[in-house]
Design an enzyme around this catalytic site. Structure first.
Site, PDB file in Angstrom:
ATOM      1  N   VAL A   1       0.867  -1.184   0.000  1.00 48.56           N
ATOM      2  CA  VAL A   1       0.000   0.000   0.000  1.00 48.56           C
ATOM      3  C   VAL A   1       0.902   1.231   0.000  1.00 48.56           C
ATOM      4  CG1 VAL A   1      -1.798   1.279   1.204  1.00 48.56           C
ATOM      5  CG2 VAL A   1      -1.803  -1.233   1.280  1.00 48.56           C
TER       6      VAL A   1
ATOM      7  N   HIS B   1       3.109   3.948   6.062  1.00 43.02           N
ATOM      8  CA  HIS B   1       2.519   3.371   7.272  1.00 43.02           C
ATOM      9  C   HIS B   1       3.575   2.681   8.108  1.00 43.02           C
ATOM     10  CE1 HIS B   1       2.122   0.547   3.912  1.00 43.02           C
ATOM     11  NE2 HIS B   1       2.327  -0.430   4.792  1.00 43.02           N
TER      12      HIS B   1
ATOM     13  N   HIS C   1       4.065  -0.321  10.788  1.00 47.85           N
ATOM     14  CA  HIS C   1       3.480  -1.510  11.408  1.00 47.85           C
ATOM     15  C   HIS C   1       3.975  -1.596  12.853  1.00 47.85           C
ATOM     16  CE1 HIS C   1       2.484  -3.800   7.558  1.00 47.85           C
ATOM     17  NE2 HIS C   1       3.391  -2.966   7.086  1.00 47.85           N
TER      18      HIS C   1
END
Ligand code: 5GP
Length: 111
Positions: free
Chosen positions: A93, A97, A99
């Site tokens: 994606v 981001h 994790h």
């Protein structure tokens, strides 16, 4: 290009939210790789770490600080913080981001 995370940010696609503020959103990963697997994303649509700019310095620090708060709130004493950058590194994606993965023993090195 709009990603699935843009749709989560706009509310078009639901998520299991764990934290939200004016700069970021944290939610449970839909395919958890461990008992706890949370993603933290900036509201700003930065595709990956390849695209960060000097002006993003404060935002990136904010995301890391919040990642620790989220890990603490999830009750984790040990966890792994991962940012996949580029397809061959496992990024699927293209909206930056972090994790947060924990709740089990994690092996090293990753595959
Ligand atoms: P990447 O592989 O890019 O580092 O991580 C993308 C992560 O987003 C994956 O762990 C994947 O399971 C998660 N993911 C993809 N689509 C969705 C979704 O619609 N909702 C949630 N909560 N997580 C998603």
């Amino acid at each position: 290009m709009a990603t699935i995370f843009d749709k989560i940010l706009s509310g078009e696609i639901p998520c299991e939210e764990v934290f939200s503020d004016e700069k970021c959103l944290a939610f449970k990963d839909i395919t958890p790789q461990a008992p706890t697997h949370i993603l933290i994303i900036p509201r700003k649509p930065i595709p990956s770490l390849k695209d960060i700019k000097k002006e993003d310095q404060e935002l990136l620090g904010h995301l890391l600080l919040k990642s620790t708060e989220v890990a603490n709130a999830a009750g984790l004493e040990n966890w792994r913080t991962v940012i996949n950058t580029g397809e061959e590194a496992g990024q699927t994606v293209f909206h930056l981001h972090i994790h947060i993965i924990g709740g089990r023993k994690l092996n090293w090195p990753p595959g």
